[in-house]
Design an enzyme around this catalytic site. Structure first.
Site, PDB file in Angstrom:
ATOM      1  N   ALA A   1     -13.026   1.256 -31.120  1.00 20.19           N
ATOM      2  CA  ALA A   1     -11.637   1.139 -30.692  1.00 20.19           C
ATOM      3  C   ALA A   1     -11.424  -0.307 -30.241  1.00 20.19           C
ATOM      4  CB  ALA A   1     -11.394   2.094 -29.532  1.00 20.19           C
TER       5      ALA A   1
ATOM      6  N   GLY B   1     -15.579   4.185 -31.816  1.00 14.81           N
ATOM      7  CA  GLY B   1     -14.500   4.785 -32.593  1.00 14.81           C
ATOM      8  C   GLY B   1     -14.708   4.629 -34.093  1.00 14.81           C
TER       9      GLY B   1
ATOM     10  N   GLU C   1     -16.890   7.397 -35.008  1.00 12.31           N
ATOM     11  CA  GLU C   1     -16.112   8.630 -34.852  1.00 12.31           C
ATOM     12  C   GLU C   1     -15.167   8.827 -36.041  1.00 12.31           C
ATOM     13  OE1 GLU C   1     -14.907   7.491 -30.817  1.00 12.31           O
ATOM     14  OE2 GLU C   1     -15.712   9.416 -30.142  1.00 12.31           O
TER      15      GLU C   1
ATOM     16  N   GLU D   1     -20.342   3.478 -26.293  1.00 18.39           N
ATOM     17  CA  GLU D   1     -19.303   3.512 -25.250  1.00 18.39           C
ATOM     18  C   GLU D   1     -19.876   3.496 -23.839  1.00 18.39           C
ATOM     19  OE1 GLU D   1     -19.235   5.162 -28.059  1.00 18.39           O
ATOM     20  OE2 GLU D   1     -17.185   5.406 -28.823  1.00 18.39           O
TER      21      GLU D   1
HETATM   22  C1  3H9 Z   1     -14.569   2.982 -28.337  1.00 17.81           C
HETATM   23  O1  3H9 Z   1     -14.710   2.880 -29.515  1.00 17.81           O
HETATM   24  C2  3H9 Z   1     -13.912   4.142 -27.662  1.00 17.81           C
HETATM   25  C3  3H9 Z   1     -13.739   5.340 -28.557  1.00 17.81           C
HETATM   26  O2  3H9 Z   1     -14.851   6.199 -28.461  1.00 17.81           O
HETATM   27  C4  3H9 Z   1     -12.587   6.179 -28.089  1.00 17.81           C
HETATM   28  C5  3H9 Z   1     -11.240   5.777 -28.531  1.00 17.81           C
HETATM   29  C6  3H9 Z   1     -10.210   6.785 -28.153  1.00 17.81           C
HETATM   30  N1  3H9 Z   1     -12.522  -4.430 -29.418  1.00 17.81           N
HETATM   31  O3  3H9 Z   1     -19.714  -9.567 -30.015  1.00 17.81           O
HETATM   32  P1  3H9 Z   1     -19.144 -10.645 -30.871  1.00 17.81           P
HETATM   33  C7  3H9 Z   1     -14.489  -9.085 -30.214  1.00 17.81           C
HETATM   34  S1  3H9 Z   1     -15.097   1.769 -27.280  1.00 17.81           S
HETATM   35  C8  3H9 Z   1     -11.964  -5.633 -29.257  1.00 17.81           C
HETATM   36  O4  3H9 Z   1     -19.213 -12.024 -30.386  1.00 17.81           O
HETATM   37  P2  3H9 Z   1     -21.191 -10.185 -32.834  1.00 17.81           P
HETATM   38  C9  3H9 Z   1     -15.299  -9.868 -29.206  1.00 17.81           C
HETATM   39  O5  3H9 Z   1     -14.674  -9.845 -27.952  1.00 17.81           O
HETATM   40  C10 3H9 Z   1     -15.736   0.510 -28.337  1.00 17.81           C
HETATM   41  N2  3H9 Z   1     -12.610  -6.786 -29.494  1.00 17.81           N
HETATM   42  O6  3H9 Z   1     -19.733 -10.573 -32.356  1.00 17.81           O
HETATM   43  C11 3H9 Z   1     -15.316 -11.236 -29.834  1.00 17.81           C
HETATM   44  O7  3H9 Z   1     -14.076 -11.837 -29.582  1.00 17.81           O
HETATM   45  P3  3H9 Z   1     -13.979 -13.413 -29.366  1.00 17.81           P
HETATM   46  C12 3H9 Z   1     -17.083   0.844 -28.864  1.00 17.81           C
HETATM   47  C13 3H9 Z   1     -13.874  -6.698 -29.894  1.00 17.81           C
HETATM   48  O8  3H9 Z   1     -21.213 -10.395 -34.279  1.00 17.81           O
HETATM   49  C14 3H9 Z   1     -15.386 -10.937 -31.325  1.00 17.81           C
HETATM   50  O9  3H9 Z   1     -14.922  -9.599 -31.479  1.00 17.81           O
HETATM   51  N3  3H9 Z   1     -17.605  -0.273 -29.598  1.00 17.81           N
HETATM   52  C15 3H9 Z   1     -14.522  -5.496 -30.064  1.00 17.81           C
HETATM   53  O10 3H9 Z   1     -22.206 -10.845 -31.973  1.00 17.81           O
HETATM   54  C16 3H9 Z   1     -16.757 -11.038 -31.912  1.00 17.81           C
HETATM   55  O11 3H9 Z   1     -17.634 -10.221 -31.124  1.00 17.81           O
HETATM   56  C17 3H9 Z   1     -18.317  -1.233 -29.008  1.00 17.81           C
HETATM   57  O12 3H9 Z   1     -18.599  -1.178 -27.835  1.00 17.81           O
HETATM   58  C18 3H9 Z   1     -13.788  -4.316 -29.813  1.00 17.81           C
HETATM   59  N4  3H9 Z   1     -14.325  -3.093 -29.971  1.00 17.81           N
HETATM   60  O13 3H9 Z   1     -21.333  -8.633 -32.538  1.00 17.81           O
HETATM   61  C19 3H9 Z   1     -18.775  -2.356 -29.883  1.00 17.81           C
HETATM   62  N5  3H9 Z   1     -15.788  -5.717 -30.471  1.00 17.81           N
HETATM   63  O14 3H9 Z   1     -14.495 -14.037 -30.617  1.00 17.81           O
HETATM   64  C20 3H9 Z   1     -18.488  -3.666 -29.221  1.00 17.81           C
HETATM   65  C21 3H9 Z   1     -15.917  -7.038 -30.556  1.00 17.81           C
HETATM   66  O15 3H9 Z   1     -12.553 -13.667 -29.057  1.00 17.81           O
HETATM   67  N6  3H9 Z   1     -18.788  -4.791 -30.057  1.00 17.81           N
HETATM   68  N7  3H9 Z   1     -14.770  -7.645 -30.203  1.00 17.81           N
HETATM   69  O16 3H9 Z   1     -14.875 -13.690 -28.172  1.00 17.81           O
HETATM   70  C22 3H9 Z   1     -20.058  -5.220 -30.286  1.00 17.81           C
HETATM   71  O17 3H9 Z   1     -21.037  -4.620 -29.867  1.00 17.81           O
HETATM   72  C23 3H9 Z   1     -20.220  -6.501 -31.048  1.00 17.81           C
HETATM   73  O18 3H9 Z   1     -19.006  -7.189 -31.002  1.00 17.81           O
HETATM   74  C24 3H9 Z   1     -20.619  -6.334 -32.549  1.00 17.81           C
HETATM   75  C25 3H9 Z   1     -20.557  -7.712 -33.238  1.00 17.81           C
HETATM   76  C26 3H9 Z   1     -22.052  -5.788 -32.615  1.00 17.81           C
HETATM   77  C27 3H9 Z   1     -19.693  -5.411 -33.250  1.00 17.81           C
END
Ligand code: 3H9
Length: 689
Positions: A63, A102, A105, A125
């Site tokens: 999400a 998400g 999901e 999450e």
């Molecule tokens: C969820 O899904 C809830 C659901 O269950 C329920 C819904 C109802 N959203 O980490 P990076 C941005 S909760 C917004 O440097 P990498 C990040 O801030 C979510 N922004 O890259 C950064 O921005 P900036 C569950 C996001 O290659 C840029 O993307 N998912 C999100 O080292 C690059 O990120 C997670 O917890 C996001 N979800 O790693 C996954 N994700 O460039 C969270 C990233 O402006 N994300 N950004 O600083 C990660 O673990 C890593 O970003 C990922 C890539 C492994 C994907």
């Protein structure tokens, strides 16, 4: 269809592609066209099957976290999945990169999931203080079983495609050409004919007989949660998947999600997520980073060996330098032993161990460092020794090589001045054990070149560290604040608290251990040596050291560690020592409340953080939070000291600091001007300007 969601057709197979860089988060501007696409494809007679794929480097990574805490704009993810599950034709998620939160999901809403061999799948999450809120806790157990789902959801750690295939989470794994393979797969499924059962209706892997084992594992996990609500909620929700009908379990999941997302713990953990990324943004994007292909590490002791391992773990060839063959062989043997322990524990394969060991080359000759692009020194913490090492490095290192010191306290400007190239000198303050601990304080000295700094920050991320850039001062951000936190430790003891009581207040707060237990673990002699060097004393700790009680390594310190045990036991002789010293000083013991312990340890910690911001030793309050969460065990659910200060109330903190300052006259309690400004403006950043 939209800039973010497009539909193409390959024969009778529709491919819906999400394109929302950088990580294809399910923002509102994605959800709306995605919903429209699915509704329309559901009813299109010419479409036999639907593939959901993503452009760019990853499948949907979750999400959109930036939307949390704001009113939900419909359609939400749950509504999209509900529509997916009404589609009679086969739906296939084509997963590359990471399918997280998400994103996974959404994939669980499809009949089938196929993955690229390099893909990772997970529900992280919990790391944001949440539980999966789009049905993940009730659908995942239906595919992989409740116990596997519990492990995945409570740890938040993704699994790779091979494991996902074995667990039943994905139906096929492809080496290359994922979208084309997914289309072929979808076409084959369509050819087989339905009905296709949505995951929600597959109950075969849910087994009531697993409940006792489930409860046993959940109880173990709860013990480790240290006051965090999310892991408990995750376990409860997966349990509901076994015990409740699908819709009831789904509704219960929603209720828990709504509660968590509005809570302080999740706010704190989301703050940390963005803070960590913010801290790593150093230097303009167009700064050309220097190429780092080979690293030298000077000193094969505990710190140097750990640093060398950190680089080898990141795939870098390392030259490890020592003064004698004997010390070198001892260092290399320890490294080999550490890797062997990882293999025995199952966290490293034998092949990976061999690969990493193959990256080391030992030497006793400075000349062998001539080829290195980065040289990190981890020698004895004394200015004269450091200066000598840097002088020698200056003579052998190639032009443009970055020269780094691992000092924890010393003046990096002075170290840089012992070379003819201070622009190439930087501090890299690793935390022990350096191959494990995530935090890396990167010290920018007066003359450090911007490209050298940016290179080290990028390199730190590459080797899996969490970098924070700090300025030069005694102890930098972390150890300087640690000194402020500990400044009242002995006074508290003399006035009537026990080490156990103080440590208990800390663990109740959520720290993994309190300051006395930490001192024993690190070795009381370290602080003793530092104090002696600075002409300082600590009457209890110094006496313990004079008597040879250095903590865990000698079997006694503030606590006793009998027969090599790591479990601290109250030490009656320490209590007697404290009372004797108190009597000598004429201090009558009194009962000390938990609140007072917090006020006299954690309020000075925040106050010192404010001073550090004033002096621009840290660029942002959130950088300080990252230092403390990753280097010192500040509880993640409280977001780091500066975030927590906001939760605790800045006015309250100032009031109590004033009180203690008046009472003791000690500087650590004198509220920093920035703290007062913060109370007025409500923002550290606003206050700083
Ligand atoms: C969820 O899904 C809830 C659901 O269950 C329920 C819904 C109802 N959203 O980490 P990076 C941005 S909760 C917004 O440097 P990498 C990040 O801030 C979510 N922004 O890259 C950064 O921005 P900036 C569950 C996001 O290659 C840029 O993307 N998912 C999100 O080292 C690059 O990120 C997670 O917890 C996001 N979800 O790693 C996954 N994700 O460039 C969270 C990233 O402006 N994300 N950004 O600083 C990660 O673990 C890593 O970003 C990922 C890539 C492994 C994907």
């Amino acid at each position: 269809m939209s800039d973010f969601v497009s539909v193409t057709k390959d024969g009778r197979i529709a491919v819906v592609t999400i394109d929302n860089p950088p990580v294809n988060a399910l923002s509102f501007h994605v959800r709306e066209p995605l919903m429209q696409a699915l509704v329309s494809l559901r009813d299109e007679p010419d479409v036999a099957a639907i593939v959901i794929a993503c452009a760019g480097r990853t499948f949907v990574a979750g999400a959109d976290i930036t939307e949390f805490g704001k009113p939900v704009q419909q359609p939400d993810l749950r509504a999209i999945i509900a529509v997916l599950e009404t589609i009679a034709k086969p739906t296939v998620a084509a997963i590359h990169g990471t399918a997280l939160g998400g994103g996974l999901e959404l994939a669980l809403g499809c009949h089938f999931r196929v993955a690229d061999a390099g893909a990772k799948l997970g529900l992280p999450e919990v790391k944001l203080g949440l539980l999966p809120g789009g049905g993940g806790t009730v659908r995942l157990p239906r595919l992989v079983g409740a116990l596997k789902a519990l492990g995945m959801i409570v740890s938040g750690t993704p699994i790779d495609a091979t494991e996902a295939l074995a667990a039943g989470l994905v139906d096929a794994v492809f080496e290359d050409g994922l979208t084309a393979q997914a289309v072929r797969f979808a076409s084959e499924m369509a050819g087989r004919g339905g009905p296709f059962t949505p995951v929600r209706d597959r109950d075969g892997r849910l087994d009531q007989a697993e409940l006792p084992e489930f409860d046993r594992q959940a109880a173990e996990l709860a013990k480790k949660a240290r006051g965090l609500e999310a892991p408990i909620a995750c376990a409860q929700s997966v349990r509901n998947a076994i015990t409740l009908p699908f819709d009831e379990a789904l509704a219960a999941e929603r209720e828990l999600f709504v509660k968590l997302v509005a809570g302080d713990q999740s706010r704190a953990q989301r703050h940390l997520f963005f803070a960590e990324r913010e801290a790593a943004k150093v230097g303009a994007k167009d700064i050309v980073r220097r190429k780092i292909a080979r690293v030298g590490v000077i000193g094969a002791g505990t710190m140097g060996g750990g640093i060398a391992m950190a680089f080898a773990n990141g795939g870098y060839p390392v030259i490890l330098l020592e003064t004698t063959q004997e010390a070198l062989q001892r260092g290399l043997a320890t490294i080999e032993k550490n890797y062997a322990v990882s293999v025995a524990r199952g966290s490293l394969s034998e092949d990976a161990k061999c690969l990493r060991l193959g990256l080391f080359k030992g030497s006793t000759d400075y000349g062998d460092l001539a080829d290195c692009d980065l040289i990190v020194e981890a020698v004895f913490e004394e200015m004269a020794v450091k200066r000598e090492v840097f002088g020698r490095l200056d003579a052998v290192a190639k032009p443009g090589a970055i020269l780094a010191t691992n000092t924890s306290y010393l003046d990096v400007n002075e170290i840089a001045a012992s070379t003819s190239r201070p622009q190439d000198v930087v501090g890299m303050h690793f935390f022990s054990p350096a191959n494990v601990m995530k935090l890396l304080e990167i010290v920018r000295a007066e003359k450090t070149a911007p490209d050298a700094l940016a290179t080290i920050v990028e390199l730190a991320r590459r080797i899996g560290k969490v970098p924070v850039v700090v300025g030069v001062c005694h102890g930098f951000v972390g150890n300087r604040m640690l000194a402020a936190r500990g400044s009242e430790s002995e006074a508290l003891l003399l006035e009537g608290a026990t080490p156990q009581q103080v440590d208990r207040v800390f663990t109740d707060f959520g720290w993994p251990m309190g300051p006395f237990q930490m001192g024993d673990l690190a070795g009381l002699d370290i602080g003793w040596r530092n104090r002696k060097a600075r002409g300082q004393t600590a009457i209890i700790a110094d006496t313990l050291c004079e008597q040879g009680h250095f903590g865990q390594k000698t079997g006694s310190g503030f606590y006793l560690y009998e027969n090599g045990s790591r479990i601290p036991v109250a030490n009656p002789s320490v209590e007697a020592l404290i009372r004797a010293k108190a009597v000598k000083k004429g201090i009558a013991p009194r009962t000390i409340a938990a609140d007072e312990i917090i006020e006299r340890t954690l309020y000075p910690l925040v106050n010192e953080g404010a001073k550090i911001l004033e002096e621009k030793i840290a660029a942002r309050a959130s950088d300080i939070d990252i230092v403390w969460v990753n280097g010192y065990g500040f509880p993640v659910g409280k977001g780091g000291p500066m975030f927590w200060a906001g939760l605790e109330g800045i006015d309250k903190i100032i009031g109590r600091l004033d009180h203690w300052h008046e009472r003791t006259g000690k500087d650590v309690f004198k509220p920093a001007p920035l703290l007062r400004q913060m109370a007025e403006t409500g923002s550290w950043e606003g206050a700083a300007s």
